[in-house]
Design a protein around this motif. Structure first.
Motif, PDB file in Angstrom:
ATOM      1  N   ILE A 184      80.244  35.920  58.392  1.00 51.63           N
ATOM      2  CA  ILE A 184      81.568  35.665  58.961  1.00 51.63           C
ATOM      3  C   ILE A 184      81.403  34.684  60.105  1.00 51.63           C
ATOM      4  N   GLU A 185      82.285  33.695  60.168  1.00 52.05           N
ATOM      5  CA  GLU A 185      82.250  32.704  61.237  1.00 52.05           C
ATOM      6  C   GLU A 185      83.306  33.066  62.278  1.00 52.05           C
ATOM      7  N   VAL A 186      82.855  33.206  63.520  1.00 56.91           N
ATOM      8  CA  VAL A 186      83.766  33.498  64.639  1.00 56.91           C
ATOM      9  C   VAL A 186      83.429  32.550  65.782  1.00 56.91           C
ATOM     10  N   ASP A 187      84.432  31.817  66.238  1.00 58.96           N
ATOM     11  CA  ASP A 187      84.264  30.858  67.337  1.00 58.96           C
ATOM     12  C   ASP A 187      83.118  29.875  67.091  1.00 58.96           C
ATOM     13  N   GLY A 188      83.031  29.373  65.858  1.00 57.09           N
ATOM     14  CA  GLY A 188      82.035  28.356  65.534  1.00 57.09           C
ATOM     15  C   GLY A 188      80.624  28.875  65.385  1.00 57.09           C
ATOM     16  N   LYS A 189      80.452  30.213  65.318  1.00 49.90           N
ATOM     17  CA  LYS A 189      79.123  30.777  65.113  1.00 49.90           C
ATOM     18  C   LYS A 189      79.150  31.677  63.884  1.00 49.90           C
ATOM     19  N   VAL A 190      78.121  31.552  63.033  1.00 53.11           N
ATOM     20  CA  VAL A 190      78.047  32.351  61.811  1.00 53.11           C
ATOM     21  C   VAL A 190      77.250  33.626  62.091  1.00 53.11           C
TER      22      VAL A 190
END
Length: 537
Positions: free
Chosen positions: A408-414
């Protein structure tokens, strides 16, 4: 003149280049150091190691083995032919290897999958050019090290080096596999801001990325903006529709492609038949399969026969699917039998599954997925002795099931989650959030579906295992860290199980969130308590 001819043919018609080299020798003209790089390049084009060794012999015979340009061509040739030992021997004997030498040997290690050694050499290089960066990033992407590819791209940007179209294709492809749409959009912005050419290859990569990241609308938008499209561009879009279950749109765009004058390729039909399979369009799929050879002169390959088996099997026509396999003009391979076994699992047909399993497992004894499929079918009918037999066979043959994971990608981090994950720094909060989600969806009617559990354990233990599936942890993190109405996007490396599918439908209803899940087979768009696959996957 001979060198010019050898050079001219080395790319397009390498055999012809060899012919002119031989004619040069017969004319008693002695080759020089410019003759051999192009001759060796022809060997690399053909990936003909025997011809390359002969060319190497000619180089030694004429005394050019210490010429740096000739050595570079040898390193490149051996690397492209997969003989990394020979490439490394030539490289290690070079007195002054230049950036081309280093780049060629790095490409060789990437080609055989040794990205660690390639990166070690990359880090040792005294100087690098953009081709070197591109080679290393592409090596990571080609060897499924997608996170490393994007990390190295960030290093490139931090150093103030401007990427070119080739680099961006590898980076965008990596974001596609990671399902990282935010990062993919930033890469698209980078292309626009740096005035990179939206050529056919880069445009196709963007279409594929948006489709794989769950935004088919943006894939269409990029496709429409492309100044030029080839068959692969159309195929990427058709494949996107197939992944999302939009069979009718896939067929419409296929017709549009044909009407534009382009001839479909075999890979186009693979995507098209897959779309029909996921959309349940049995008659249309069979019609398209028949048209391949009749209308386009394309001989169906095993992949196409596999699509037809999947098409019939998913529709519950298991007897027809089995008959189709047995009457195929080509010998069915393991994926074809596997498609039939998967259909048996969906439709809970243990009788055909057992026949297929007896053929399939001896055919590919090291493939864990087939043991697991058959075990699941046995488990659903409470045939625990057969499940134990499968487990024992796996143990004896040293077969291990690959671990499931969800991204899952959240705020540009996977973020990467595995079943029962305890490594994430926020795991305690995630587990509390999942317990909260679980309480709410139970009030909406959720009961754990333990029919996919492989082991003969009590129901409570089965439920506990189900509640720690990787996509549930990823969803809990998404609910915790993202705000509505933004969709929650998950990428899973295995097929979504029935319990997770049911739970996700209820989560979309109870929390009023859209969840877009890409599993090994297709996309699932969960919204208001239902799924785009219509429970048909």
């Amino acid at each position: 003149m001979y060198n010019a001819l050898i050079k001219g043919f080395s790319g397009e018609n390498p055999i012809k280049g060899f012919e002119f080299y031989v004619r040069m020798l017969r004319a008693n003209i002695v080759p020089d150091n410019l003759s051999f790089p192009f001759l060796v390049r022809a060997c690399a084009q053909l990936e003909g190691i025997d011809m390359g060794i002969q060319a190497h012999g000619q180089i030694v015979k004429h005394g050019f083995e210490n010429d740096v340009y000739v050595q570079n061509s040898l390193v490149y040739m051996y690397s492209m032919c997969g003989d990394i030992k020979a490439a490394n021997e030539v490289f290690s004997r070079m007195l002054s290897p230049n950036v081309v030498s280093w780049t060629s040997i790095i490409a060789g290690f990437n080609k055989i999958g040794d990205v660690e050694m390639a990166r070690e050499l990359f880090d040792k290089m005294p100087e690098r050019n953009l081709v070197t960066w591109s080679t290393m990033i592409n090596g990571y992407a080609k060897n499924n090290c997608f996170e490393k590819a994007v990390e190295l791209f960030q290093v490139l940007k931090d150093k103030g080096i401007k990427a070119n179209e080739t680099v961006m294709v590898s980076v965008i492809s990596s974001y596609a596999h990671l399902g990282a749409i935010e990062l993919g959009e930033k890469a698209h912005d980078y292309v626009v801001k740096n005035n990179l050419s939206l050529n056919v290859i880069l445009g196709t990569a963007l279409v594929d990325m948006y489709a794989r990241c769950g935004s088919i609308e943006k894939a269409i938008k990029v496709f429409d903006q492309m100044p030029e499209r080839d068959v692969l561009s159309w195929t990427a879009l058709i494949a996107g529709f197939a992944m999302h279950g939009y069979a009718e749109k896939a067929i419409w765009f296929f017709s549009k492609m044909v009407n534009s004058g382009l001839k479909p390729r075999d890979i186009t039909f693979t995507s098209l038949l897959s779309a029909c399979s996921h959309g349940g369009l049995v008659e249309k799929g069979l019609e398209l399969f028949e048209s391949m050879k009749r209308d386009y002169g394309i001989e169906p390959r095993l992949e196409h026969y596999g699509c037809v088996v999947d098409l019939l099997g998913r529709a519950g026509k298991l007897a027809e699917a089995e008959k189709f396999v047995l009457e195929m003009p080509l010998k069915p391979n393991a994926p074809i039998w596997g498609a039939l076994l998967g259909a048996c699992r969906i439709h809970r047909n243990a009788e055909i599954a057992e026949r297929v399993g007896n053929i399939l497992i001896p055919l590919l004894p090291e493939h864990s997925g087939y043991y697991v499929l058959l075990s699941n079918i046995y488990a659903r009918t409470n045939r625990w002795e057969n499940v134990e037999t499968m487990r024992q066979m796996m143990k004896e043959k040293g077969v291990k099931k690959p671990p499931g994971y969800s991204l899952i990608e959240v705020d540009g981090k996977v973020h990467n989650f595995k079943m029962g994950d305890k490594l994430h720094p926020e795991i305690e909060m995630i587990e509390r959030k999942w317990d909260e989600i679980l309480r709410k969806i139970r009030l909406a009617g959720y009961t754990g579906n333990t029919s996919d559990a492989l082991f003969d354990i009590d129901e409570e233990e089965k439920e506990n295992a189900l509640h720690r599936h990787s996509e549930k942890l990823a969803i809990a993190y998404g609910v915790m860290r993202t705000e509505a109405p933004a969709p929650i996007r998950i990428v899973k490396n295995l097929r979504v199980c029935e319990d997770c599918h049911t739970a996700t439908k209820l989560i979309s209803k109870v929390f009023g969130r859209e969840l877009i899940v890409r599993d090994r087979n297709r996309f699932h768009h969960f919204k208001e308590g239902s799924c785009s696959c219509m429970d048909y996957w």
